[in-house]
Motif scaffolding. Structure first.
Motif, short mmCIF file in Angstrom:
data_model
loop_
_atom_site.label_atom_id
_atom_site.label_comp_id
_atom_site.label_asym_id
_atom_site.label_seq_id
_atom_site.Cartn_x
_atom_site.Cartn_y
_atom_site.Cartn_z
N PHE A 35 60.71 -23.13 -4.50
CA PHE A 35 59.46 -23.69 -5.02
C PHE A 35 59.72 -24.91 -5.89
CE2 PHE A 35 57.27 -19.38 -4.51
CZ PHE A 35 56.52 -19.80 -3.43
N ALA A 36 60.81 -24.87 -6.67
CA ALA A 36 61.13 -26.00 -7.54
C ALA A 36 61.42 -27.26 -6.74
CB ALA A 36 62.34 -25.65 -8.42
N LEU A 37 62.29 -27.14 -5.75
CA LEU A 37 62.64 -28.30 -4.92
C LEU A 37 61.43 -28.80 -4.13
CD1 LEU A 37 66.13 -27.10 -3.64
CD2 LEU A 37 65.66 -28.81 -5.41
N HIS A 38 60.63 -27.86 -3.63
CA HIS A 38 59.43 -28.20 -2.89
C HIS A 38 58.45 -28.98 -3.77
CE1 HIS A 38 55.28 -27.12 -1.53
NE2 HIS A 38 55.77 -27.39 -0.35
N GLY A 39 58.26 -28.51 -4.99
CA GLY A 39 57.35 -29.18 -5.91
C GLY A 39 57.84 -30.57 -6.28
N MET A 40 59.15 -30.70 -6.49
CA MET A 40 59.71 -32.01 -6.80
C MET A 40 59.45 -33.00 -5.67
SD MET A 40 63.36 -30.84 -8.41
CE MET A 40 63.97 -32.52 -8.58
N GLY A 60 55.82 -39.56 -12.38
CA GLY A 60 57.23 -39.45 -12.05
C GLY A 60 57.93 -38.39 -12.88
N VAL A 61 57.60 -38.28 -14.16
CA VAL A 61 58.19 -37.26 -15.02
C VAL A 61 57.88 -35.86 -14.49
CG1 VAL A 61 58.08 -36.23 -17.33
CG2 VAL A 61 58.22 -38.70 -17.08
N GLY A 62 56.77 -35.75 -13.78
CA GLY A 62 56.39 -34.46 -13.20
C GLY A 62 57.43 -33.89 -12.25
N ILE A 63 58.29 -34.73 -11.69
CA ILE A 63 59.35 -34.23 -10.80
C ILE A 63 60.23 -33.26 -11.56
CG2 ILE A 63 61.37 -34.90 -9.45
CD1 ILE A 63 60.00 -37.61 -8.96
N ALA A 64 60.64 -33.64 -12.77
CA ALA A 64 61.47 -32.76 -13.59
C ALA A 64 60.70 -31.50 -13.99
CB ALA A 64 61.96 -33.50 -14.83
N GLY A 65 59.40 -31.66 -14.26
CA GLY A 65 58.59 -30.50 -14.60
C GLY A 65 58.51 -29.50 -13.47
N GLN A 66 58.34 -29.99 -12.25
CA GLN A 66 58.30 -29.11 -11.09
C GLN A 66 59.60 -28.32 -10.98
OE1 GLN A 66 56.12 -28.34 -8.72
NE2 GLN A 66 54.64 -29.97 -8.48
N TYR A 67 60.73 -29.01 -11.16
CA TYR A 67 62.02 -28.34 -11.00
C TYR A 67 62.21 -27.25 -12.07
CZ TYR A 67 66.99 -27.52 -10.48
OH TYR A 67 68.20 -26.92 -10.29
N LEU A 68 61.92 -27.59 -13.32
CA LEU A 68 62.09 -26.61 -14.38
C LEU A 68 61.16 -25.42 -14.18
CD1 LEU A 68 63.36 -25.75 -17.06
CD2 LEU A 68 61.51 -26.96 -18.23
N GLY A 69 59.91 -25.69 -13.81
CA GLY A 69 58.96 -24.60 -13.60
C GLY A 69 59.44 -23.64 -12.52
N ALA A 93 59.98 -28.05 4.46
CA ALA A 93 58.79 -27.97 3.62
C ALA A 93 58.73 -29.15 2.64
CB ALA A 93 58.76 -26.65 2.87
N SER A 94 59.88 -29.53 2.11
CA SER A 94 59.91 -30.62 1.13
C SER A 94 59.54 -31.96 1.77
CB SER A 94 61.30 -30.71 0.49
OG SER A 94 61.58 -29.54 -0.26
N VAL A 95 60.07 -32.23 2.96
CA VAL A 95 59.72 -33.47 3.66
C VAL A 95 58.23 -33.52 3.95
CG1 VAL A 95 59.98 -34.74 5.83
CG2 VAL A 95 62.00 -33.86 4.66
N ALA A 96 57.69 -32.41 4.48
CA ALA A 96 56.26 -32.37 4.80
C ALA A 96 55.41 -32.51 3.55
CB ALA A 96 55.94 -31.06 5.52
N HIS A 97 55.82 -31.85 2.45
CA HIS A 97 55.07 -31.90 1.21
C HIS A 97 55.03 -33.33 0.66
CE1 HIS A 97 54.38 -30.05 -3.06
NE2 HIS A 97 53.24 -30.38 -2.48
N ALA A 98 56.18 -34.00 0.68
CA ALA A 98 56.24 -35.38 0.20
C ALA A 98 55.32 -36.29 1.03
CB ALA A 98 57.67 -35.89 0.25
N LEU A 99 55.30 -36.09 2.35
CA LEU A 99 54.47 -36.93 3.21
C LEU A 99 52.98 -36.68 2.98
CD1 LEU A 99 56.51 -36.84 6.55
CD2 LEU A 99 56.16 -38.80 5.03
N VAL A 100 52.59 -35.42 2.80
CA VAL A 100 51.18 -35.12 2.53
C VAL A 100 50.68 -35.92 1.34
CG1 VAL A 100 49.63 -33.33 1.65
CG2 VAL A 100 51.12 -32.83 3.58
N HIS A 101 51.44 -35.91 0.25
CA HIS A 101 50.98 -36.60 -0.96
C HIS A 101 51.20 -38.10 -0.89
CE1 HIS A 101 49.72 -33.04 -3.04
NE2 HIS A 101 50.87 -32.44 -2.79
#
Length: 405
Positions: free
Chosen positions: A131-136, A271-280, A12-20
């Motif tokens: 969800f955190a890793l996926h969002g990151m 880029g800072v949003g990566i940390a936000g995704q993980y914490l959330g 899911a993380s690989v696919a999510h990164a590619l979509v964006h």
């Protein structure tokens, strides 16, 4: 994490990164297309809008298909479709052909969020961590898309660059086909059997499932998703322009080229949003996600009101408040994603996320138009006041959901 969890989150993380990555590579190419095809911004804007609109509007049918055929199949279709669309784009001889390629991309990409999020919610035992890793990973794609495209354009022409970008999607599609995972490993069979809404296998069943979802508490979650989408598009669409208007960040000459400091601030914010995704995501394992929604959107409302006054003070305050905005903006995403899983039955999880991302990317797309209109007829201050109100509404809904437990 268990092996099954790691495999699902990895896919899911690989696919999510590619979509964006593909989504954010398009704006870099627009300037080249304007020159090569002698078109106008208005015409090309409509072309890009067509593809991006389908990215959101296709999420609902994507959710229905996910419930019917399984997440992994839909992810494989998404990846292969995105790769194919970029191959078509690489040989596009006209603006019409570009439109066809971007529409194909929008259709293929639209199924990802309901499929990927459904897969995590039903197959991963540590859901919040997943969800955190996926969002990151999604934020990595958001940051990598413009950067990777720009770097490729330094050494090759745009058609070759687009063709190279297509390769990872095909590789990931093969990976998704051969990967062996249990898509329902975290589903409680008793809870699943007692669900009031299930996987729709006909139009009538789709209407019944939709009615069951949209007449319950999920309707409030749907409202939160709309607010998130409106705030996301509303604040990010014109933020580089707003930053460039500040005296502190005027264009500068460096190594014979004109550099836009505002663009680097913008990229850093994302880029800072990566940390936000993980914490959330991690916070959803530690507290009620509804409570997290109330806190996080409340913080966004405050930041929206303070952003311009602080940004106008000087460079250091601007960097701090931009980092806080980027961090908090992405904290909210895993929280409402986890809340969807709390308020929907597993058999209709794909449909649920389809509605969620119809709200985020479909209805939320109007945030860009809203921001443009406010900036045209009012002021940046008025825009941020309106965005604060949008975030405030979502925060209040979070409080209501928390008290309903």
């Amino acid at each position: 994490m268990k092996r099954n969890d790691r495999a699902i989150v990895g896919l899911a993380s690989v696919a999510h990164a590619l979509v964006h990555t593909y989504e954010l590579s398009v704006p870099i190419l627009v300037g080249i297309w304007l020159v090569e095809f002698s078109t106008t911004p208005a015409e090309l804007g409509l072309v890009v809008t067509a593809g991006m609109a389908l990215f959101g509007l296709g999420a609902l049918p994507g959710g229905v298909l996910t419930d019917r055929y399984g997440s992994r199949r839909l992810i494989a279709f998404c990846l292969a479709g995105m790769g194919s669309s970029f191959l078509v784009l690489s040989i596009a001889p006209s603006v019409v052909a570009i439109a066809v390629a971007l529409v194909l991309w929008g259709v293929a990409a639209s199924v990802y969020h309901p499929a990927g999020l459904s897969l995590i919610s039903t197959g991963v035992s540590e859901r919040g961590h997943g969800f955190a890793l996926h969002g990151m990973a999604g934020n990595v794609g958001i940051a990598a898309g413009p950067l990777l495209t720009t770097l490729l354009l330094v050494v090759v022409d745009w058609r070759t660059a687009v063709g190279v970008l297509a390769i990872p999607a095909f590789a990931a599609a093969v990976f998704s086909v051969v990967l062996d995972v249990d898509e329902t490993a975290s589903v409680d069979e008793d809870a699943e059997g007692s669900a009031t809404a299930g996987s729709p296998d006909s139009f009538g069943a789709f209407l019944e499932s939709s009615k069951a979802l949209l007449t319950g508490s999920f309707l409030l979650v749907f409202g939160v998703a709309i607010c998130s989408g409106l705030f996301y598009r509303g604040v990010l669409t014109f933020l580089p322009e707003l930053l460039s208007d500040l005296r502190t960040f005027q264009p500068v000459e460096f190594a014979g080229t004109t550099q836009e400091p505002a663009n680097y601030i913008y990229a850093g914010l994302l880029g800072v949003g990566i940390a936000g995704q993980y914490l959330g995501g991690r916070l959803t394992d530690l507290m009620q996600p509804e409570r997290g929604i109330a806190y996080a959107f409340g913080a966004l409302a405050v930041l929206a009101l303070l952003y311009l006054p602080i940004a106008s003070v000087g460079p250091a305050p601007l960097l701090v408040v931009s980092a806080a905005l980027g961090f908090t903006l992405f904290v909210v995403q895993p929280m409402y994603q986890a809340t969807v899983a709390e308020y929907t039955p597993a058999p209709a999880r794909g449909l649920s996320y389809g509605y969620t991302y119809l709200a985020v990317f479909g209805v939320g797309a109007f945030g860009a138009g809203l921001a443009g209109a406010i900036l045209t007829y009012a002021s940046p201050t008025a825009l941020f006041v309106v965005l604060a109100g949008v975030a405030g509404v979502a925060s209040v809904v979070g409080v209501v959901l928390t008290r309903s437990q």
